[in-house]
Design a protein around this motif. Structure first.
Motif, PDB file in Angstrom:
ATOM      1  N   GLY A 260       0.752  -1.164   0.032  1.00 24.62           N
ATOM      2  CA  GLY A 260      -0.135  -0.043   0.033  1.00 24.62           C
ATOM      3  C   GLY A 260       0.959   1.233   0.104  1.00 24.62           C
ATOM      4  O   GLY A 260       1.796   1.282  -0.898  1.00 24.62           O
ATOM      5  N   ASP A 261       0.409   2.239   0.924  1.00 25.51           N
ATOM      6  CA  ASP A 261       1.245   3.485   0.936  1.00 25.51           C
ATOM      7  C   ASP A 261       2.335   3.336   1.514  1.00 25.51           C
ATOM      8  O   ASP A 261       3.182   2.213   1.698  1.00 25.51           O
ATOM      9  N   ALA A 262       3.303   4.623   1.826  1.00 23.30           N
ATOM     10  CA  ALA A 262       4.603   4.498   2.298  1.00 23.30           C
ATOM     11  C   ALA A 262       4.672   3.864   3.764  1.00 23.30           C
ATOM     12  O   ALA A 262       5.628   3.138   3.927  1.00 23.30           O
ATOM     13  N   LYS A 263       3.663   4.204   4.505  1.00 24.42           N
ATOM     14  CA  LYS A 263       3.735   3.554   5.958  1.00 24.42           C
ATOM     15  C   LYS A 263       3.560   2.100   5.842  1.00 24.42           C
ATOM     16  O   LYS A 263       4.320   1.414   6.590  1.00 24.42           O
ATOM     17  N   GLU A 264       2.574   1.571   5.023  1.00 23.01           N
ATOM     18  CA  GLU A 264       2.558   0.064   5.016  1.00 23.01           C
ATOM     19  C   GLU A 264       3.709  -0.620   4.284  1.00 23.01           C
ATOM     20  O   GLU A 264       4.198  -1.684   4.584  1.00 23.01           O
ATOM     21  N   TYR A 265       4.554   0.242   3.298  1.00 22.69           N
ATOM     22  CA  TYR A 265       5.733  -0.307   2.688  1.00 22.69           C
ATOM     23  C   TYR A 265       6.834  -0.374   3.807  1.00 22.69           C
ATOM     24  O   TYR A 265       7.535  -1.305   3.772  1.00 22.69           O
ATOM     25  N   ARG A 266       6.991   0.689   4.699  1.00 28.94           N
ATOM     26  CA  ARG A 266       7.855   0.430   5.730  1.00 28.94           C
ATOM     27  C   ARG A 266       7.518  -0.896   6.546  1.00 28.94           C
ATOM     28  O   ARG A 266       8.586  -1.453   7.185  1.00 28.94           O
ATOM     29  N   GLU A 267       6.361  -0.865   6.974  1.00 26.32           N
ATOM     30  CA  GLU A 267       6.062  -2.191   7.853  1.00 26.32           C
ATOM     31  C   GLU A 267       6.236  -3.285   7.184  1.00 26.32           C
ATOM     32  O   GLU A 267       6.596  -4.555   7.644  1.00 26.32           O
ATOM     33  N   HIS A 268       6.259  -3.297   5.913  1.00 23.28           N
ATOM     34  CA  HIS A 268       6.517  -4.667   4.994  1.00 23.28           C
ATOM     35  C   HIS A 268       7.713  -5.096   5.207  1.00 23.28           C
ATOM     36  O   HIS A 268       8.168  -6.400   5.378  1.00 23.28           O
ATOM     37  N   PHE A 269       8.663  -4.156   5.267  1.00 25.22           N
ATOM     38  CA  PHE A 269      10.149  -4.670   5.462  1.00 25.22           C
ATOM     39  C   PHE A 269      10.405  -5.297   6.649  1.00 25.22           C
ATOM     40  O   PHE A 269      11.308  -5.876   6.638  1.00 25.22           O
ATOM     41  N   LYS A 270       9.722  -4.986   7.727  1.00 26.43           N
ATOM     42  CA  LYS A 270       9.939  -5.691   9.064  1.00 26.43           C
ATOM     43  C   LYS A 270       8.965  -6.694   8.959  1.00 26.43           C
ATOM     44  O   LYS A 270       9.278  -7.640  10.448  1.00 26.43           O
TER      45      LYS A 270
END
Length: 360
Positions: free
Chosen positions: A308-318
């Motif tokens: 999804g957006d930038a926040k979900e993108y960062r959470e995906h890497f974790k």
């Protein structure tokens, strides 16, 4: 073999020049000025002549550097004094403007004329002024062309007369206070009724009777002459009167109840058609922005999935899913989906639980 290097030491190049041209006695005379300084000089803002002229020299062609002959100057101006001739050309000559500058000036004056028209007119149905964009569209519909040599106010009045022939638009009334002797007030009231003026307030002070009324600007001069003949006085309270106040929801509901049927596409009302065009243009201009925002999605190349957006993108890497696919990527294995990864974690957890039952 030696060559001589010729340098134009005495040559003066004129770059970024505003040319002022004057034709007199069949000859053309030009002077070289600094850009944006000629209008300042003519309006009285600039007082220093040296800040306006690049050189106090009269040319017959500035671009080619051809100087005007003394015989031609004496025959045309009666003198060969360069400074006096430059001053006359600067005040009476025609400023040569480039295409883009002329286009910018015309568009700016067009906007000024539309603003004056908006301030001086109202919609006769709502008693409110039209928007500036709608006034500009109406002016384009009537094929109005700006005259750079005429004032904006004069052209605005001509535009209003032209628009009144084709569209529902009228001049905004003026609010004035008329004070006349009480014995002559009856003749004034008769004239105001003949001019269809609206009397909003009356006041009596001694032998003087005062009226506050709204009148069409076209009758202003006649009203002024009448009041002077009646030995009274007139005071302007507002040059243009518009409807004041906010629109309430109850008023809109009553309006909808009175007019339940919406105008059809085949409606002949030009203002309704114009409003529909403006609305469509506004929707079409904002639609690409919304699509662009919705289409802004981030993609993870490791997991081969759209996040999804930038926040979900960062959470995906974790997440464990991304970490698991990183390990598979180092071993040249294809990535797993989120469901496959969760299933693999469950199988691994069951196998570890089975191993606890055995003791080695």
């Amino acid at each position: 073999m030696s060559k001589k290097l010729l340098q134009p030491i005495g040559q003066k190049r004129l770059t970024n020049v505003a040319v002022v041209r004057l034709k007199k006695h069949g000859n053309r005379f030009e002077i070289a000025c600094y850009p944006n300084k000629v209008l300042s000089w003519r309006s009285g803002v600039e007082k220093d002549l040296d800040e306006v002229l690049q050189s106090q020299t009269v040319y017959s062609n500035v671009s080619k550097g051809v100087l005007a002959k003394s015989k031609e100057l004496i025959a045309a101006f009666g003198t060969d004094d360069q400074s006096k001739i430059c001053l006359e050309i600067l005040n009476k000559g025609e400023l040569q403007v480039a295409g883009k500058e002329r286009e910018s000036q015309l568009s700016s004056q067009f906007r000024d004329i539309a603003t004056i028209v908006m301030q001086k007119t109202i919609n006769p149905e709502t008693q409110r002024p039209y928007t500036i964009s709608m006034i500009e569209r109406l002016m384009h519909e009537t094929h109005f062309a700006v005259d750079p040599h005429s004032s904006s106010k004069k052209q605005a009045l001509e535009v209003i007369r032209e628009l009144q022939k084709q569209f529902p638009i009228k001049r905004a009334p003026m609010r004035i206070r008329l004070t006349v002797p009480e014995n002559t007030s009856s003749s004034l009231v008769e004239k105001l009724n003949a001019w269809e003026a609206t009397i909003t307030a009356r006041d009596t002070s001694g032998s003087q009777l005062s009226f506050v009324c709204e009148i069409e600007p076209g009758f202003f001069r006649d009203c002024d002459i009448l009041v002077r003949n009646l030995q009274g006085r007139m005071e302007i309270l507002a040059v243009s009167v518009h409807f004041e106040g906010d629109t309430h929801v109850d008023d809109i509901a009553d309006h909808v109840d009175l007019q339940p049927s919406l105008p059809t596409k085949d409606s002949t009302d030009p203002i309704a058609q114009l409003s529909e065009k403006v609305q469509k243009q506004t929707i079409s201009s904002t639609a690409p922005k919304k699509v662009a925002v919705e289409a802004k999605q981030n993609q993870c190349s490791t997991c081969n999935a759209v996040v999804g957006d930038a926040k979900e993108y960062r959470e995906h890497f974790k997440s464990d899913w991304h970490k698991h696919n990183l390990k598979r990527k180092t071993r040249n294995l294809p990535p797993l989906t989120a469901d496959e990864c969760s299933a693999a974690d469950v199988d691994l957890g069951d196998s570890r639980a089975d191993l606890k039952d055995y003791s080695f």
